[in-house]
Design an enzyme around this catalytic site. Structure first.
Site, PDB file in Angstrom:
ATOM      1  N   THR A 185      43.771  80.570  19.993  1.00 12.17           N
ATOM      2  CA  THR A 185      44.297  79.624  19.338  1.00 12.17           C
ATOM      3  C   THR A 185      45.149  80.874  18.194  1.00 12.17           C
ATOM      4  O   THR A 185      46.655  80.093  17.598  1.00 12.17           O
ATOM      5  CB  THR A 185      43.666  77.853  19.081  1.00 12.17           C
ATOM      6  N   LEU A 231      48.442  78.401  15.522  1.00 11.75           N
ATOM      7  CA  LEU A 231      48.987  76.290  15.427  1.00 11.75           C
ATOM      8  C   LEU A 231      47.742  75.682  17.069  1.00 11.75           C
ATOM      9  O   LEU A 231      47.828  76.308  17.581  1.00 11.75           O
ATOM     10  CB  LEU A 231      50.687  76.270  16.349  1.00 11.75           C
ATOM     11  N   HIS A 232      46.785  74.935  16.330  1.00  7.20           N
ATOM     12  CA  HIS A 232      45.361  75.090  16.996  1.00  7.20           C
ATOM     13  C   HIS A 232      45.903  74.253  18.487  1.00  7.20           C
ATOM     14  O   HIS A 232      45.871  74.282  19.264  1.00  7.20           O
ATOM     15  CB  HIS A 232      44.432  74.779  16.311  1.00  7.20           C
ATOM     16  N   ASP A 233      45.982  72.925  17.813  1.00  4.24           N
ATOM     17  CA  ASP A 233      45.778  71.413  18.445  1.00  4.24           C
ATOM     18  C   ASP A 233      46.904  71.582  19.782  1.00  4.24           C
ATOM     19  O   ASP A 233      47.055  71.391  21.182  1.00  4.24           O
ATOM     20  CB  ASP A 233      46.037  70.370  18.161  1.00  4.24           C
ATOM     21  N   CYS A 235      47.369  74.496  21.673  1.00  5.12           N
ATOM     22  CA  CYS A 235      47.022  75.044  23.126  1.00  5.12           C
ATOM     23  C   CYS A 235      46.504  73.472  23.940  1.00  5.12           C
ATOM     24  O   CYS A 235      46.649  73.981  24.668  1.00  5.12           O
ATOM     25  CB  CYS A 235      46.072  75.941  22.519  1.00  5.12           C
TER      26      CYS A 235
END
Length: 303
Positions: A185, A231-233, A235
């Site tokens: 991420t 921008l983690h989520d 992914c």
């Protein structure tokens, strides 16, 4: 389009992931969990995001504390309200009377993927009640863990650290698993140009998302002095809706539950010599950043 259930703790990037999933999947439900902020706030944030999108997706409130360990609530990353203090949308949406655990236990089929964006407590509760549940669903795509370093500790990522016992149950469940950890991420970086491109779309959704991105960029600027934020989520959503954007490797992943220094660490067997532990997870290693950002940005063009 794939059939998804999002399990989340909104969270700026959770909200963006919800809008992304609405565009590129059949989003059947959202289940909420305590994580970035307490359960009542994560549930309200999910309801507001669905209202903003003018969607009818039901929201089910879930666990308010970890399975076994002491809550480790933090609101540093996403502000006290979970969405960076941006202007809130008035709405009349309410959550369902059914609990998240009961919804997941009784209404998720072998065609459905659960996209797990927060601590894995809801899934852990389901597996406590039915240890074979994970083998009867389509799969679980997890934003959590890391093959390298952590963020809440030197070796642990926040979601895994917050409820390591639930995470351990999920990785041992026999479900088809995808892991999008910090190693992955942190490749998907948004900048001011990303925020501008989103804002210029001129829709209600894009204005909302641009405000969230601006908060994330301001936060990272205060922390490290640069305006480039992961921008983690999203992914974990893209790993199911757009798997061709990723390079994956089948690996063994286990979670440390008790270590004083290693609580919540995802222990990933990446040894180059044999024997390795038996793989149980498709671990995302690389993402096509340019194409991923284009897919995300295009998702906020309202029909």
């Amino acid at each position: 389009m794939p059939s998804l259930i999002i399990d989340c703790d909104p969270g700026c990037d959770d909200a963006i992931a919800i809008l992304l999933a609405l565009k590129h999947s059949d989003l059947k439900a959202i289940t909420t969990v305590s994580g970035n902020v307490p359960l009542a706030q994560t549930t309200e944030n999910a309801l507001m995001t669905i209202a903003l999108a003018k969607a009818q997706t039901p929201v089910y409130a879930g666990a308010s504390r970890p399975l076994e360990s002491t809550p480790t609530q933090t609101n540093i990353s996403h502000g006290s309200d979970g969405l960076g203090g941006i202007e809130r949308l008035s709405h009349d949406r309410t959550c369902e009377s059914y609990s998240a655990r009961d919804y997941l236990l009784n209404h998720v089929s072998n065609e459905d993927w659960v996209i797990a964006l927060g601590p894995l407590t809801n899934l852990g509760e389901v597996l406590q009640q039915d240890p074979d549940w994970g083998k009867r669903i389509g799969g679980i795509s997890i934003m959590g863990g890391s093959t390298t370093t952590g963020n809440i500790s030197p070796v642990a990522e926040f979601n895994s650290y917050t409820d390591p016992h639930a995470a351990a149950k999920v990785y041992a469940s026999g479900a088809k698993l995808i892991m999008c950890g910090l190693n992955l991420t942190h490749q998907l970086l948004v900048t001011d140009s990303t925020m501008t491109a989103v804002l210029e779309l001129g829709t209600q959704q894009s204005t909302f998302v641009a405000a969230l991105l601006n908060f994330l960029l301001q936060r990272i600027e205060r922390s490290v002095g640069t305006r480039s934020a992961p921008l983690h989520d999203p992914c974990a959503v893209l790993a199911v809706t757009h798997p061709s954007l990723f390079d994956f490797e089948e690996l063994s992943v286990e979670v440390e539950t008790e270590g004083d220094l290693t609580r919540g660490m995802t222990v990933v067997d990446q040894r180059t010599t044999r024997p390795r532990l038996m793989p149980n997870t498709l671990v995302a290693k690389q993402i096509n950043v340019a194409l991923a950002l284009q897919v995300i940005t295009d998702s906020f063009v309202e029909a």
